[in-house]
Every structure is written in C-alpha cells, then in structure tokens.
Design an enzyme around this catalytic site. Sequence first.
Site, PDB file in Angstrom:
ATOM      1  N   ARG A 133       0.874  -1.174   0.000  1.00 38.46           N
ATOM      2  CA  ARG A 133       0.000   0.000   0.000  1.00 38.46           C
ATOM      3  C   ARG A 133       0.905   1.217   0.000  1.00 38.46           C
ATOM      4  O   ARG A 133       2.009   1.197   0.566  1.00 38.46           O
ATOM      5  CB  ARG A 133      -0.909   0.002   1.239  1.00 38.46           C
ATOM      6  CG  ARG A 133      -1.799  -1.232   1.355  1.00 38.46           C
ATOM      7  CD  ARG A 133      -2.575  -1.233   2.666  1.00 38.46           C
ATOM      8  NE  ARG A 133      -3.438  -2.395   2.781  1.00 38.46           N
ATOM      9  CZ  ARG A 133      -3.084  -3.549   3.349  1.00 38.46           C
ATOM     10  NH1 ARG A 133      -1.863  -3.678   3.865  1.00 38.46           N
ATOM     11  NH2 ARG A 133      -3.928  -4.571   3.410  1.00 38.46           N
ATOM     12  N   LYS A 158      -2.050  -2.544   7.486  1.00 34.66           N
ATOM     13  CA  LYS A 158      -3.454  -2.302   7.808  1.00 34.66           C
ATOM     14  C   LYS A 158      -3.834  -3.096   9.056  1.00 34.66           C
ATOM     15  O   LYS A 158      -3.494  -4.267   9.189  1.00 34.66           O
ATOM     16  CB  LYS A 158      -4.330  -2.726   6.630  1.00 34.66           C
ATOM     17  CG  LYS A 158      -5.774  -2.261   6.743  1.00 34.66           C
ATOM     18  CD  LYS A 158      -6.519  -2.543   5.457  1.00 34.66           C
ATOM     19  CE  LYS A 158      -7.950  -2.009   5.515  1.00 34.66           C
ATOM     20  NZ  LYS A 158      -8.662  -2.258   4.244  1.00 34.66           N
ATOM     21  N   HIS A 224      -2.467   2.075  -5.788  1.00 33.33           N
ATOM     22  CA  HIS A 224      -3.091   0.797  -5.442  1.00 33.33           C
ATOM     23  C   HIS A 224      -3.259  -0.093  -6.671  1.00 33.33           C
ATOM     24  O   HIS A 224      -3.307  -1.324  -6.551  1.00 33.33           O
ATOM     25  CB  HIS A 224      -4.443   1.039  -4.764  1.00 33.33           C
ATOM     26  CG  HIS A 224      -4.704   0.084  -3.637  1.00 33.33           C
ATOM     27  ND1 HIS A 224      -3.976   0.095  -2.462  1.00 33.33           N
ATOM     28  CD2 HIS A 224      -5.598  -0.927  -3.505  1.00 33.33           C
ATOM     29  CE1 HIS A 224      -4.422  -0.858  -1.659  1.00 33.33           C
ATOM     30  NE2 HIS A 224      -5.394  -1.499  -2.277  1.00 33.33           N
ATOM     31  N   ARG A 227      -0.372  -2.303  -6.780  1.00 35.87           N
ATOM     32  CA  ARG A 227      -0.506  -3.409  -5.814  1.00 35.87           C
ATOM     33  C   ARG A 227      -1.408  -4.507  -6.381  1.00 35.87           C
ATOM     34  O   ARG A 227      -1.097  -5.693  -6.277  1.00 35.87           O
ATOM     35  CB  ARG A 227      -1.068  -2.850  -4.506  1.00 35.87           C
ATOM     36  CG  ARG A 227      -1.399  -3.883  -3.434  1.00 35.87           C
ATOM     37  CD  ARG A 227      -1.793  -3.130  -2.158  1.00 35.87           C
ATOM     38  NE  ARG A 227      -2.585  -3.933  -1.246  1.00 35.87           N
ATOM     39  CZ  ARG A 227      -2.092  -4.723  -0.293  1.00 35.87           C
ATOM     40  NH1 ARG A 227      -0.781  -4.838  -0.180  1.00 35.87           N
ATOM     41  NH2 ARG A 227      -2.885  -5.388   0.514  1.00 35.87           N
ATOM     42  N   HIS A 250      -3.435  -9.578   3.732  1.00 38.53           N
ATOM     43  CA  HIS A 250      -4.884  -9.702   3.828  1.00 38.53           C
ATOM     44  C   HIS A 250      -5.258 -10.579   5.020  1.00 38.53           C
ATOM     45  O   HIS A 250      -4.681 -11.647   5.213  1.00 38.53           O
ATOM     46  CB  HIS A 250      -5.467 -10.335   2.565  1.00 38.53           C
ATOM     47  CG  HIS A 250      -5.474  -9.414   1.394  1.00 38.53           C
ATOM     48  ND1 HIS A 250      -5.606  -9.859   0.086  1.00 38.53           N
ATOM     49  CD2 HIS A 250      -5.385  -8.055   1.316  1.00 38.53           C
ATOM     50  CE1 HIS A 250      -5.583  -8.818  -0.734  1.00 38.53           C
ATOM     51  NE2 HIS A 250      -5.447  -7.727  -0.018  1.00 38.53           N
ATOM     52  N   TYR A 259      -8.467 -11.797  -7.144  1.00 39.53           N
ATOM     53  CA  TYR A 259      -7.506 -11.627  -8.239  1.00 39.53           C
ATOM     54  C   TYR A 259      -7.626 -12.755  -9.257  1.00 39.53           C
ATOM     55  O   TYR A 259      -7.202 -12.601 -10.404  1.00 39.53           O
ATOM     56  CB  TYR A 259      -6.079 -11.532  -7.689  1.00 39.53           C
ATOM     57  CG  TYR A 259      -5.879 -10.279  -6.877  1.00 39.53           C
ATOM     58  CD1 TYR A 259      -5.930  -9.033  -7.491  1.00 39.53           C
ATOM     59  CD2 TYR A 259      -5.692 -10.324  -5.504  1.00 39.53           C
ATOM     60  CE1 TYR A 259      -5.793  -7.864  -6.763  1.00 39.53           C
ATOM     61  CE2 TYR A 259      -5.544  -9.167  -4.759  1.00 39.53           C
ATOM     62  CZ  TYR A 259      -5.606  -7.943  -5.393  1.00 39.53           C
ATOM     63  OH  TYR A 259      -5.476  -6.791  -4.662  1.00 39.53           O
TER      64      TYR A 259
END
Length: 286
Positions: A133, A158, A224, A227, A250, A259
């Site tokens: 990020r 995150k 992003h 990413r 994640h 994805y």
Amino acid sequence: MGVLRDRMEADLRLRNLRPSTQANYLRYAQRFVAYYRRSPEEMGWEEVRGFLLHLRDEKHLSPSTHKVCAAALKFLYTVTLDRPEAVKSFCLPKVPQKLPEILSGSEVETLLGAIESIAYRAVIMTTYGAGLRIGEVCRLRIDDVDSKRMMLRIREGKGGRERYVMLSERLLAVLRAYWKEMHPEGPYLFPGSAPGKPLSPDSVRRVLRQVVKQCGISKPVTPHTLRHSFATHLLEAGTDIRTIQVLLGHRSIATTTRYAQVSARHIARTTSPLDVLGTDQASALG
C-alpha cells in the site's frame, strides 16, 4: 463540540486506531454537528439517519466514504456517548465490490521507465515490486530493508499488523542507487519535506498521475493499481494464493481470491466443461 471532541479523540486513541482513521472519524462527527447545529447528546437515530441520507442523496458521497462516515457516527454514539440504543438498528452501508484495474507487465515497465526522479522511481517501483500500500511504502524505515535476507519489514500494515515481503534483486539495485544519490538522513527511507516526517502519499499520487498521462495509458491508475497488478502477476506466474495473501497482508483469503477473477491467464488455463463432454463420450464409445 469541544469537550465531546476531546473525549472522542481520547476514545479513538485508546482503541489504537490508525491516525488517518481517527482524523476521518473526528471530521465526520464534526460535520454531523455542523449540519444540525446541535450537540450529539441532544440527538439520536433520526438525526443520524437524516444526515446519512443527506450525504448519500445530496452530497453524493462515494459508497466507501459514506461507509466511513457511518462508522464514525456509530463510534460516536456507541463508544463516546455510551448510547448504543441510539444506533441499535444501524447497519453499515454496503460498498459495491468492483474488480480492480490491472496493468500489463509491459505497461508497468513503460510506467517505471518514464519516471525521471530517482526518488519517485524508487517509491513507485517499491509499491509494485513488493505489492505494498502506498502508505506502507512511505512509512518504510531505513532499517526495514534487510538486504542479507532479501526482505522488507512492514511495520505498520493495515490493522496495525506487521509482515515481511520479498525484496527483489532489481528493486535492491534501484534502492542502492537512490541511497547513493539522495543520502536520506532517516529514520524514513523516503523522507518528506518536513524534518522527521515520511513522504506524503498524495505527492506520489500526483507524480504517478503525471507519468500515466505522459505514457498515454488510458486505464485509471493509482498506487493501489500497482498493488493489484503485483498480486495478479504473481497469480499468473503460478504463485500459490495463500502466499499472495500473506504478502499482501490480507486478513481474509476471500479478499485475495478476487484476483483470480481478473487474471486473464488464470481464466484461460481453466478448461471448460464443454470441452470435456466430447472426451467423455469418446471414452464411453471406445
């Protein structure tokens, strides 16, 4: 809202929420008060509902921003005011899940080659090369680069989670060239204009927009996007989805599996059951 604002700010700090989240929650709580010009203590669910409708129908906030505002008001009443009954029928708005835009490998290469500033080239290459990020890139510290183990340490991911990601040989060479030319004093690898502060993500976004336009890339590209492209390119190269989840940081594998929906090679490698029908019939006849 002076005293109440201080209380909410303290509650946000106690929950150890990210500084950007704290700032957003306080901003929307203040907008709520300014809209009605009354203390939140004098208001309740009807006012919260009316304000959210106002933001949605008149201000046309994006679904994601609208959700942040709703979460801020829920925090205000549930935690700071200790009045959970005021928002007991409250549900956070749903945010439509759109498939991410993906750059091809050649588009990424063109983009990186067009960045004249060695500092911004290092930042943007780190974003793609490690799948980070933009905030994670800007907050990298000099001692987060472990060239012996060929890894980058991400301290403030995150949710406050730490992780390690790969450090590619090509990226390491660019970082060394950047270090030799710029000599950042630290502690941040990419310092901003203010002493002791990291580079602003907004400045990276601004440079990236200029480069994308210069390259004639028609796709909407943000940091992003790089990413997303990193994750998709790994999947197309055969990397296990669980490994990609760990690299991206994640919490849920469901976030990573999207994805598979945008990987052209992944989809193309999948055999249609229509092609199997003839094989099964031939086997039965043989």
